[in-house]
Scaffold this motif. Structure first.
Motif, PDB file in Angstrom:
ATOM      1  N   CYS A 217       0.834  -1.204   0.000  1.00 19.90           N
ATOM      2  CA  CYS A 217       0.000   0.000   0.000  1.00 19.90           C
ATOM      3  C   CYS A 217       0.867   1.252   0.000  1.00 19.90           C
ATOM      4  CB  CYS A 217      -0.927  -0.021   1.216  1.00 19.90           C
ATOM      5  SG  CYS A 217      -1.972   1.437   1.374  1.00 19.90           S
ATOM      6  N   ARG A 218       1.897   1.255   0.822  1.00 18.35           N
ATOM      7  CA  ARG A 218       2.791   2.410   0.872  1.00 18.35           C
ATOM      8  C   ARG A 218       3.510   2.594  -0.462  1.00 18.35           C
ATOM      9  NH1 ARG A 218       4.247   0.917   6.898  1.00 18.35           N
ATOM     10  NH2 ARG A 218       3.298   2.679   8.002  1.00 18.35           N
ATOM     11  N   SER A 219       3.883   1.497  -1.091  1.00 20.07           N
ATOM     12  CA  SER A 219       4.618   1.582  -2.356  1.00 20.07           C
ATOM     13  C   SER A 219       3.771   2.174  -3.467  1.00 20.07           C
ATOM     14  CB  SER A 219       5.123   0.191  -2.755  1.00 20.07           C
ATOM     15  OG  SER A 219       6.083  -0.276  -1.831  1.00 20.07           O
ATOM     16  N   ILE A 220       2.541   1.710  -3.617  1.00 17.39           N
ATOM     17  CA  ILE A 220       1.716   2.229  -4.708  1.00 17.39           C
ATOM     18  C   ILE A 220       1.220   3.636  -4.397  1.00 17.39           C
ATOM     19  CG2 ILE A 220       1.054  -0.096  -5.445  1.00 17.39           C
ATOM     20  CD1 ILE A 220      -1.812   0.597  -4.388  1.00 17.39           C
ATOM     21  N   SER A 221       1.069   3.953  -3.118  1.00 18.84           N
ATOM     22  CA  SER A 221       0.686   5.321  -2.752  1.00 18.84           C
ATOM     23  C   SER A 221       1.841   6.272  -3.045  1.00 18.84           C
ATOM     24  CB  SER A 221       0.304   5.388  -1.270  1.00 18.84           C
ATOM     25  OG  SER A 221      -0.862   4.619  -1.008  1.00 18.84           O
ATOM     26  N   GLY A 222       3.062   5.835  -2.758  1.00 20.88           N
ATOM     27  CA  GLY A 222       4.222   6.647  -3.076  1.00 20.88           C
ATOM     28  C   GLY A 222       4.406   6.817  -4.574  1.00 20.88           C
TER      29      GLY A 222
ATOM     30  N   ARG B 289       0.155   1.593 -16.547  1.00 14.80           N
ATOM     31  CA  ARG B 289       0.762   1.234 -15.263  1.00 14.80           C
ATOM     32  C   ARG B 289      -0.278   1.301 -14.144  1.00 14.80           C
ATOM     33  NH1 ARG B 289       3.146  -1.791 -11.818  1.00 14.80           N
ATOM     34  NH2 ARG B 289       3.914  -0.675  -9.976  1.00 14.80           N
ATOM     35  N   ILE B 290      -1.116   2.303 -14.158  1.00 15.61           N
ATOM     36  CA  ILE B 290      -2.164   2.410 -13.138  1.00 15.61           C
ATOM     37  C   ILE B 290      -3.116   1.227 -13.234  1.00 15.61           C
ATOM     38  CG2 ILE B 290      -4.199   3.754 -12.447  1.00 15.61           C
ATOM     39  CD1 ILE B 290      -2.476   6.260 -13.287  1.00 15.61           C
ATOM     40  N   TRP B 291      -3.497   0.874 -14.447  1.00 13.19           N
ATOM     41  CA  TRP B 291      -4.362  -0.293 -14.619  1.00 13.19           C
ATOM     42  C   TRP B 291      -3.713  -1.549 -14.034  1.00 13.19           C
ATOM     43  CZ3 TRP B 291      -5.969   0.484 -20.465  1.00 13.19           C
ATOM     44  CH2 TRP B 291      -6.888   1.546 -20.550  1.00 13.19           C
ATOM     45  N   ALA B 292      -2.417  -1.710 -14.273  1.00  8.07           N
ATOM     46  CA  ALA B 292      -1.712  -2.885 -13.752  1.00  8.07           C
ATOM     47  C   ALA B 292      -1.722  -2.893 -12.224  1.00  8.07           C
ATOM     48  CB  ALA B 292      -0.280  -2.910 -14.278  1.00  8.07           C
ATOM     49  N   ILE B 293      -1.525  -1.728 -11.625  1.00 10.11           N
ATOM     50  CA  ILE B 293      -1.568  -1.621 -10.166  1.00 10.11           C
ATOM     51  C   ILE B 293      -2.936  -2.009  -9.647  1.00 10.11           C
ATOM     52  CG2 ILE B 293      -1.553   0.033  -8.247  1.00 10.11           C
ATOM     53  CD1 ILE B 293       0.662   1.549  -9.791  1.00 10.11           C
ATOM     54  N   TRP B 294      -3.972  -1.468 -10.241  1.00  9.17           N
ATOM     55  CA  TRP B 294      -5.327  -1.764  -9.791  1.00  9.17           C
ATOM     56  C   TRP B 294      -5.657  -3.238  -9.943  1.00  9.17           C
ATOM     57  CZ3 TRP B 294      -8.915   2.681 -12.013  1.00  9.17           C
ATOM     58  CH2 TRP B 294      -8.546   3.889 -11.417  1.00  9.17           C
ATOM     59  N   ARG B 295      -5.329  -3.812 -11.099  1.00 14.25           N
ATOM     60  CA  ARG B 295      -5.611  -5.240 -11.320  1.00 14.25           C
ATOM     61  C   ARG B 295      -4.924  -6.096 -10.252  1.00 14.25           C
ATOM     62  NH1 ARG B 295      -3.815  -4.291 -16.691  1.00 14.25           N
ATOM     63  NH2 ARG B 295      -5.548  -3.762 -18.099  1.00 14.25           N
ATOM     64  N   ASP B 296      -3.649  -5.814 -10.029  1.00 13.58           N
ATOM     65  CA  ASP B 296      -2.877  -6.591  -9.065  1.00 13.58           C
ATOM     66  C   ASP B 296      -3.487  -6.496  -7.672  1.00 13.58           C
ATOM     67  OD1 ASP B 296      -0.541  -8.106  -8.187  1.00 13.58           O
ATOM     68  OD2 ASP B 296       0.188  -6.235  -7.315  1.00 13.58           O
ATOM     69  N   CYS B 297      -3.814  -5.283  -7.249  1.00 10.86           N
ATOM     70  CA  CYS B 297      -4.388  -5.087  -5.909  1.00 10.86           C
ATOM     71  C   CYS B 297      -5.742  -5.770  -5.783  1.00 10.86           C
ATOM     72  CB  CYS B 297      -4.512  -3.603  -5.604  1.00 10.86           C
ATOM     73  SG  CYS B 297      -2.950  -2.766  -5.304  1.00 10.86           S
ATOM     74  N   LEU B 298      -6.594  -5.588  -6.766  1.00 10.49           N
ATOM     75  CA  LEU B 298      -7.944  -6.150  -6.688  1.00 10.49           C
ATOM     76  C   LEU B 298      -7.928  -7.674  -6.741  1.00 10.49           C
ATOM     77  CD1 LEU B 298      -9.756  -3.568  -8.995  1.00 10.49           C
ATOM     78  CD2 LEU B 298     -10.027  -3.788  -6.508  1.00 10.49           C
ATOM     79  N   GLU B 299      -7.024  -8.223  -7.533  1.00  9.24           N
ATOM     80  CA  GLU B 299      -6.941  -9.682  -7.610  1.00  9.24           C
ATOM     81  C   GLU B 299      -6.397 -10.277  -6.317  1.00  9.24           C
ATOM     82  OE1 GLU B 299      -4.658 -10.305 -11.136  1.00  9.24           O
ATOM     83  OE2 GLU B 299      -6.310  -9.652 -12.458  1.00  9.24           O
ATOM     84  N   LYS B 300      -5.425  -9.596  -5.704  1.00 10.48           N
ATOM     85  CA  LYS B 300      -4.852 -10.099  -4.457  1.00 10.48           C
ATOM     86  C   LYS B 300      -5.812  -9.936  -3.282  1.00 10.48           C
ATOM     87  CE  LYS B 300       0.055  -9.574  -5.560  1.00 10.48           C
ATOM     88  NZ  LYS B 300       1.292  -8.780  -5.314  1.00 10.48           N
ATOM     89  N   SER B 301      -6.523  -8.811  -3.249  1.00  6.94           N
ATOM     90  CA  SER B 301      -7.392  -8.526  -2.099  1.00  6.94           C
ATOM     91  C   SER B 301      -8.794  -9.088  -2.254  1.00  6.94           C
ATOM     92  CB  SER B 301      -7.493  -7.015  -1.874  1.00  6.94           C
ATOM     93  OG  SER B 301      -8.257  -6.394  -2.901  1.00  6.94           O
TER      94      SER B 301
ATOM     95  N   PRO C 205     -14.132  -4.177 -17.434  1.00  4.62           N
ATOM     96  CA  PRO C 205     -15.191  -4.298 -16.420  1.00  4.62           C
ATOM     97  C   PRO C 205     -14.704  -4.275 -14.972  1.00  4.62           C
ATOM     98  CG  PRO C 205     -15.667  -5.749 -18.251  1.00  4.62           C
ATOM     99  CD  PRO C 205     -14.311  -5.155 -18.526  1.00  4.62           C
ATOM    100  N   GLN C 206     -13.647  -5.008 -14.646  1.00  5.37           N
ATOM    101  CA  GLN C 206     -13.169  -5.047 -13.265  1.00  5.37           C
ATOM    102  C   GLN C 206     -12.734  -3.670 -12.791  1.00  5.37           C
ATOM    103  OE1 GLN C 206      -9.316  -6.855 -12.600  1.00  5.37           O
ATOM    104  NE2 GLN C 206      -9.938  -7.669 -10.605  1.00  5.37           N
ATOM    105  N   LEU C 207     -12.025  -2.959 -13.647  1.00  5.48           N
ATOM    106  CA  LEU C 207     -11.521  -1.639 -13.269  1.00  5.48           C
ATOM    107  C   LEU C 207     -12.634  -0.596 -13.273  1.00  5.48           C
ATOM    108  CD1 LEU C 207      -8.095  -1.605 -15.133  1.00  5.48           C
ATOM    109  CD2 LEU C 207      -8.691  -2.554 -12.894  1.00  5.48           C
ATOM    110  N   LYS C 208     -13.571  -0.740 -14.172  1.00  2.00           N
ATOM    111  CA  LYS C 208     -14.714   0.177 -14.194  1.00  2.00           C
ATOM    112  C   LYS C 208     -15.557   0.022 -12.929  1.00  2.00           C
ATOM    113  CE  LYS C 208     -18.521   1.982 -16.976  1.00  2.00           C
ATOM    114  NZ  LYS C 208     -19.389   2.186 -15.791  1.00  2.00           N
TER     115      LYS C 208
END
Length: 217
Positions: free
Chosen positions: A96-101, A137-149, A181-184
């Protein structure tokens, strides 16, 4: 009168003010808003993308003065640990700190070419190639976070990362950036939050315009 104040600038244009405001709201902090106009030099620099770390937003709470958005998030997480601004798990917290930074210091082409403008809407907006790289890159971050969480927010529950990426969501809406769809679903969730609705309503009621950002796209 609240025991805290949050100094912010334009609600229509200021991505950093939105982040600080959402963090305070998510923490459950009772605060008064102090709004500086776009003619203020510090606020103007922030809105016109000249700096991501200046004196707006600025939180004052029980003797502490905090003026960097990430620092505000860390302070609020420390002061209100029950709010869950950062994940409880050590590894998730580091993520969380990494992607926020990353959003705090990066994506400069996206910020410059798709500035926050909550009153605006530009269907069919042509995104520059370099800005598209930031979007990818933002899409990749979101996908990774949503899939993990597992969602619905980036780390499951609403927290600091969602506040940090909320202005990006507004950019995608303003400039008609199409999402899978997932990101939307995630973007729609952010836009539907009561706090976002409150902020956007206030932004649309602002009379001020900033000439440099009132361009025809």
């Amino acid at each position: 009168m609240a025991k805290a104040t949050l100094t912010i600038s334009s609600k229509n244009y200021s991505s950093w003010s939105l982040r600080g405001w959402l963090l305070a709201k998510f923490a459950g902090l009772d605060f008064d808003e102090v709004i500086v106009g776009p003619d203020d030099a510090s606020a103007r620099a922030e809105i016109l993308l000249l700096s991501s770390s200046i004196l707006v937003p600025c939180l004052r709470h029980e003797g502490a003065t905090i003026w960097d958005t990430l620092a505000i998030g860390e302070y609020l997480n420390e002061t209100f640990p029950g709010a869950g601004l950062l994940p409880a798990d050590r590894i998730q917290r580091a993520h969380c700190r990494s992607i926020s930074g990353e959003v705090h210091s990066g994506f400069t082409t996206l910020r410059a070419s798709l500035p926050v403008n909550l009153k605006g809407h530009f269907p069919g907006f042509k995104v520059w190639t370099r800005a598209q790289a930031d979007i990818d890159r933002i899409w990749a971050i979101w996908r990774d976070c949503l899939e993990k969480s597992g969602g619905p927010f980036l780390f499951g529950a609403r927290g600091m990362a969602d506040a940090m990426y909320a202005p990006v969501v507004t950019r995608f809406v303003t400039y008609d950036v199409k999402l899978e769809p997932q990101l939307k679903a995630y973007a729609d969730l952010i836009m539907a939050m009561p706090e976002m609705r409150e902020w956007i309503a206030a932004a649309k009621a602002e009379p001020e315009e900033i000439e440099e950002l009132e361009v025809e796209y």
